[in-house]
Scaffold this motif. Structure first.
Motif, PDB file in Angstrom:
ATOM      1  N   TYR A 143       0.837  -1.210   0.000  1.00 42.86           N
ATOM      2  CA  TYR A 143       0.000   0.000   0.000  1.00 42.86           C
ATOM      3  C   TYR A 143       0.868   1.255   0.000  1.00 42.86           C
ATOM      4  O   TYR A 143       0.631   2.205  -0.761  1.00 42.86           O
ATOM      5  CB  TYR A 143      -0.926  -0.022   1.218  1.00 42.86           C
ATOM      6  CG  TYR A 143      -1.802   1.190   1.347  1.00 42.86           C
ATOM      7  CD1 TYR A 143      -3.003   1.277   0.657  1.00 42.86           C
ATOM      8  CD2 TYR A 143      -1.424   2.263   2.160  1.00 42.86           C
ATOM      9  CE1 TYR A 143      -3.812   2.400   0.774  1.00 42.86           C
ATOM     10  CE2 TYR A 143      -2.223   3.384   2.284  1.00 42.86           C
ATOM     11  CZ  TYR A 143      -3.419   3.449   1.592  1.00 42.86           C
ATOM     12  OH  TYR A 143      -4.203   4.556   1.706  1.00 42.86           O
ATOM     13  N   ASN A 147       1.517   3.900  -3.382  1.00 40.37           N
ATOM     14  CA  ASN A 147       1.227   5.322  -3.250  1.00 40.37           C
ATOM     15  C   ASN A 147       2.423   6.193  -3.628  1.00 40.37           C
ATOM     16  O   ASN A 147       2.259   7.405  -3.840  1.00 40.37           O
ATOM     17  CB  ASN A 147       0.798   5.648  -1.817  1.00 40.37           C
ATOM     18  CG  ASN A 147      -0.690   5.456  -1.596  1.00 40.37           C
ATOM     19  OD1 ASN A 147      -1.501   6.278  -2.010  1.00 40.37           O
ATOM     20  ND2 ASN A 147      -1.045   4.346  -0.972  1.00 40.37           N
ATOM     21  N   ARG A 148       3.616   5.603  -3.707  1.00 42.96           N
ATOM     22  CA  ARG A 148       4.823   6.366  -4.014  1.00 42.96           C
ATOM     23  C   ARG A 148       5.333   6.118  -5.423  1.00 42.96           C
ATOM     24  O   ARG A 148       6.316   6.738  -5.826  1.00 42.96           O
ATOM     25  CB  ARG A 148       5.918   6.025  -3.003  1.00 42.96           C
ATOM     26  CG  ARG A 148       5.568   6.429  -1.574  1.00 42.96           C
ATOM     27  CD  ARG A 148       6.692   6.093  -0.618  1.00 42.96           C
ATOM     28  NE  ARG A 148       6.364   6.503   0.754  1.00 42.96           N
ATOM     29  CZ  ARG A 148       7.168   6.320   1.800  1.00 42.96           C
ATOM     30  NH1 ARG A 148       8.351   5.726   1.618  1.00 42.96           N
ATOM     31  NH2 ARG A 148       6.799   6.716   3.004  1.00 42.96           N
ATOM     32  N   SER A 158      -5.045   8.913 -10.382  1.00 40.06           N
ATOM     33  CA  SER A 158      -4.438   9.338  -9.126  1.00 40.06           C
ATOM     34  C   SER A 158      -2.967   9.707  -9.286  1.00 40.06           C
ATOM     35  O   SER A 158      -2.338  10.130  -8.309  1.00 40.06           O
ATOM     36  CB  SER A 158      -4.566   8.223  -8.080  1.00 40.06           C
ATOM     37  OG  SER A 158      -3.837   7.075  -8.486  1.00 40.06           O
ATOM     38  N   THR A 160      -0.574   7.853  -9.416  1.00 37.85           N
ATOM     39  CA  THR A 160       0.228   6.824  -8.768  1.00 37.85           C
ATOM     40  C   THR A 160      -0.376   5.463  -9.115  1.00 37.85           C
ATOM     41  O   THR A 160      -1.462   5.368  -9.700  1.00 37.85           O
ATOM     42  CB  THR A 160       0.270   6.998  -7.244  1.00 37.85           C
ATOM     43  OG1 THR A 160      -1.059   6.865  -6.720  1.00 37.85           O
ATOM     44  CG2 THR A 160       0.831   8.363  -6.864  1.00 37.85           C
ATOM     45  N   TYR A 162      -1.511   3.463  -6.943  1.00 36.75           N
ATOM     46  CA  TYR A 162      -2.673   3.267  -6.078  1.00 36.75           C
ATOM     47  C   TYR A 162      -3.940   3.752  -6.781  1.00 36.75           C
ATOM     48  O   TYR A 162      -3.916   4.718  -7.533  1.00 36.75           O
ATOM     49  CB  TYR A 162      -2.490   4.026  -4.759  1.00 36.75           C
ATOM     50  CG  TYR A 162      -3.679   3.923  -3.843  1.00 36.75           C
ATOM     51  CD1 TYR A 162      -3.943   2.755  -3.153  1.00 36.75           C
ATOM     52  CD2 TYR A 162      -4.555   5.001  -3.693  1.00 36.75           C
ATOM     53  CE1 TYR A 162      -5.046   2.651  -2.318  1.00 36.75           C
ATOM     54  CE2 TYR A 162      -5.651   4.910  -2.857  1.00 36.75           C
ATOM     55  CZ  TYR A 162      -5.889   3.729  -2.179  1.00 36.75           C
ATOM     56  OH  TYR A 162      -6.989   3.635  -1.360  1.00 36.75           O
ATOM     57  N   ASP A 163      -5.022   3.081  -6.525  1.00 34.47           N
ATOM     58  CA  ASP A 163      -6.317   3.387  -7.126  1.00 34.47           C
ATOM     59  C   ASP A 163      -6.272   3.228  -8.646  1.00 34.47           C
ATOM     60  O   ASP A 163      -6.784   4.070  -9.400  1.00 34.47           O
ATOM     61  CB  ASP A 163      -6.774   4.794  -6.757  1.00 34.47           C
ATOM     62  CG  ASP A 163      -8.257   5.007  -7.068  1.00 34.47           C
ATOM     63  OD1 ASP A 163      -8.987   3.998  -7.165  1.00 34.47           O
ATOM     64  OD2 ASP A 163      -8.672   6.169  -7.230  1.00 34.47           O
ATOM     65  N   PHE A 243      -6.324  -1.749  -2.736  1.00 33.12           N
ATOM     66  CA  PHE A 243      -5.578  -0.853  -3.619  1.00 33.12           C
ATOM     67  C   PHE A 243      -6.461  -0.012  -4.527  1.00 33.12           C
ATOM     68  O   PHE A 243      -5.936   0.760  -5.334  1.00 33.12           O
ATOM     69  CB  PHE A 243      -4.601  -1.657  -4.482  1.00 33.12           C
ATOM     70  CG  PHE A 243      -3.590  -2.413  -3.677  1.00 33.12           C
ATOM     71  CD1 PHE A 243      -2.903  -1.796  -2.649  1.00 33.12           C
ATOM     72  CD2 PHE A 243      -3.328  -3.741  -3.938  1.00 33.12           C
ATOM     73  CE1 PHE A 243      -1.968  -2.490  -1.894  1.00 33.12           C
ATOM     74  CE2 PHE A 243      -2.400  -4.437  -3.193  1.00 33.12           C
ATOM     75  CZ  PHE A 243      -1.718  -3.819  -2.167  1.00 33.12           C
ATOM     76  N   SER A 245      -9.694   2.668  -4.457  1.00 36.56           N
ATOM     77  CA  SER A 245     -10.627   3.461  -3.648  1.00 36.56           C
ATOM     78  C   SER A 245     -11.833   3.929  -4.443  1.00 36.56           C
ATOM     79  O   SER A 245     -12.868   4.261  -3.857  1.00 36.56           O
ATOM     80  CB  SER A 245      -9.891   4.673  -3.055  1.00 36.56           C
ATOM     81  OG  SER A 245      -9.379   5.507  -4.082  1.00 36.56           O
TER      82      SER A 245
END
Length: 303
Positions: A143, A147-148, A158, A160, A162-163, A243, A245
């Motif tokens: 997670y 995000n990074r 996003s 990234t 993530y999402d 992962f 949202s």
């Protein structure tokens, strides 16, 4: 006398050719039928409940005789949950995930089983050991990492991993490749070495040996793995829940939550939705049934 005895001999021949039915064989068939029914019982009960109104099962129980059967719940489940959108999301995750996992695993398996590379057994053990790691242990590190990791806007809104679908696909491929490498490497070891030796004599390079000779021989194993991998990736909900949202990107398994009310849940409607969700995996198995069974029984007749 010959004419009189001939019919009797002819009639006795079919009876003599019949094999006696052994009690052990009957017991084995009875055991297999019992196990099959035990595995099919939840699915059959879900189908039966999905065809009956909830008021009827609430009044008479789920194991009572039906008084009214219809497909209204299936239409309601498909429209109320918006399954068409979630079906597409699941296919976006499962289809590339299966293809990537099989493609990458076939590379590693070919190198380990056919190229006789140094440390090949250690590499195979590392891929196999990766499957022994509980997936939930690395949820938090993944997670944070996703995000990074930056991505352009056209790949992820996003900016990234993530999402995005990329995160779910990457995790699915990462965890499933090890199992595919283990299966394919062991299958490739059973292929005759003389085939590749003859190809080398004819001037075939490594890519030709892999793509045009080895992979066509691995079709039953690839079909069996493809069926299993599609079922696992299609039915998975953990990684998408962690992962992703955006609710519009969730897979089909999340559509069942839309059928649950805040104060009341119609379990017959939920059963109809579950049957609809399971249909693609059943269809894939039916389409690849022959190759799947052939892949599972490979090497069973070898001494």
């Amino acid at each position: 006398m010959t004419a009189e005895t001939a019919p009797a001999v002819g009639a006795a021949l079919p009876a003599a050719r019949r094999r006696p039915v052994r009690p052990g064989r009957l017991g084995l068939h009875a055991f297999l039928m019992t196990v099959s029914l035990a595995f099919l019982a939840p699915l059959l009960l879900a189908v039966y409940a999905s065809l009956r109104p909830y008021e009827e099962t609430a009044a008479h129980g789920y194991f009572s005789l039906p008084r009214n059967l219809s497909f209204d719940y299936y239409r309601q489940a498909f429209t109320d949950s918006g399954m068409s959108k979630y079906f597409v999301n699941s296919l976006i995750i499962a289809v590339p995930g299966v293809l990537l996992a099989l493609f990458l695993a076939s590379f590693v398996a070919f190198a380990v089983a056919r190229l006789r590379m140094r440390g090949g057994m250690v590499l195979l053990m590392l891929f196999t050991a990766g499957n022994l790691l509980p997936q939930q242990v690395i949820v938090t590190p993944l997670y944070v990492m996703f995000n990074r990791i930056p991505l352009p806007y056209w790949m992820s809104e996003s900016m990234t991993m993530y999402d995005s679908f990329w995160a779910v696909i990457a995790v699915q491929v990462g965890f499933q490749t090890g199992f595919c490498v283990f299966v394919l490497a062991n299958f490739m070891r059973t292929l005759p070495l003389e085939i590749l030796e003859a190809a080398r004599v004819d001037g075939a390079g490594v890519w030709t040996q892999y793509w045009r000779i080895t992979l066509p021989l691995c079709r039953p194993a690839l079909a069996a793995l493809g069926t299993l991998q599609f079922t696992w990736m299609y039915n998975d909900f953990l990684w998408a829940l962690v992962f992703v949202s955006d609710g519009d990107k969730l897979p089909i398994t999340s559509a069942l939550n839309n059928l649950r009310g805040q104060f009341f849940t119609d379990y017959n409607l939920l059963a109809a939705g579950s049957v609809i969700v399971a249909l693609p995996t059943i269809l894939v198995f039916l389409l690849l049934q022959r190759q799947f069974i052939a892949g599972l029984t490979l090497g069973s007749s070898k001494g």
